[in-house]
Design an enzyme around this catalytic site. Structure first.
Site, short mmCIF file in Angstrom:
data_model
loop_
_atom_site.label_atom_id
_atom_site.label_comp_id
_atom_site.label_asym_id
_atom_site.label_seq_id
_atom_site.Cartn_x
_atom_site.Cartn_y
_atom_site.Cartn_z
N ASP A 193 0.85 -1.19 0.00
CA ASP A 193 0.00 0.00 0.00
C ASP A 193 0.89 1.24 0.00
O ASP A 193 2.00 1.22 0.54
CB ASP A 193 -0.91 0.02 1.23
CG ASP A 193 -2.05 -0.99 1.15
OD1 ASP A 193 -2.44 -1.36 0.03
OD2 ASP A 193 -2.56 -1.38 2.21
N ASP B 293 -7.09 -1.26 -4.50
CA ASP B 293 -8.16 -0.89 -3.56
C ASP B 293 -9.09 0.15 -4.18
O ASP B 293 -10.31 0.09 -3.99
CB ASP B 293 -7.56 -0.33 -2.26
CG ASP B 293 -6.71 -1.34 -1.51
OD1 ASP B 293 -6.96 -2.56 -1.64
OD2 ASP B 293 -5.78 -0.91 -0.80
#
Length: 166
Positions: A123, A141
């Protein structure tokens, strides 16, 4: 009847592939150019922060001891298979649902790759305001969230999905 109307939603897999390439390229760039947990502020409310997520959304199950890697991978594989099956049954002209399924599919596969290859998801998109921080996320995401929003949009505004006769 147009040629597009005769095709299944599988023709929308180009969108999944495009997003997978963008997701993989962005993660590769971050990993190759930043140290773990390094943060680069780009705006007063946005930075690139390289982190590992061992769990699911919002780091759910991140401290579960390792079993979650395979559990979440199995869920992603099952959902991906289901999405491909649904795409096959939808006509390509059902643009909102085809785009939604393709986006969620790209996100699921993008994070699945990380989870299997590394044991965690990479991330790096960090949005915040003063001391309020949204969990760090990635392109996959974003694809999942946009796809989910399109599914909700279709549920409230679209016609009932018409299946493609396979």
């Amino acid at each position: 009847m147009s040629k597009l109307a005769q095709k299944s939603g599988l023709v929308w897999l180009w969108l999944s592939l495009l997003l997978l390439v963008v997701d993989f390229a962005s993660k590769t760039l971050v990993v190759s150019s930043m140290a773990y947990q390094e943060s680069i502020n780009l705006l007063p409310v946005f930075s690139i922060t390289y982190v590992h997520n061992y769990g699911a959304a919002y780091s759910f199950l991140s401290d579960a001891g390792g079993w979650q890697r395979w559990f979440l991978s199995a869920i992603a594989i099952a959902i991906s298979g289901l999405l491909v099956w649904w795409l096959k049954r939808l006509p390509a002209t059902n643009k909102v649902l085809c785009a939604a399924y393709s986006l969620v599919l790209a996100g699921a596969i993008g994070n699945l790759y990380d989870r299997i290859a590394y044991g965690y998801v990479i991330d790096f998109i960090h949005v915040f305001y003063k001391n309020s921080h949204f969990p760090v996320f990635n392109v996959a995401d974003c694809a999942i969230c946009i796809g989910a929003a399109l599914l909700l949009f279709d549920a409230f505004t679209g016609e009932s999905p018409k299946e493609h006769k396979a």
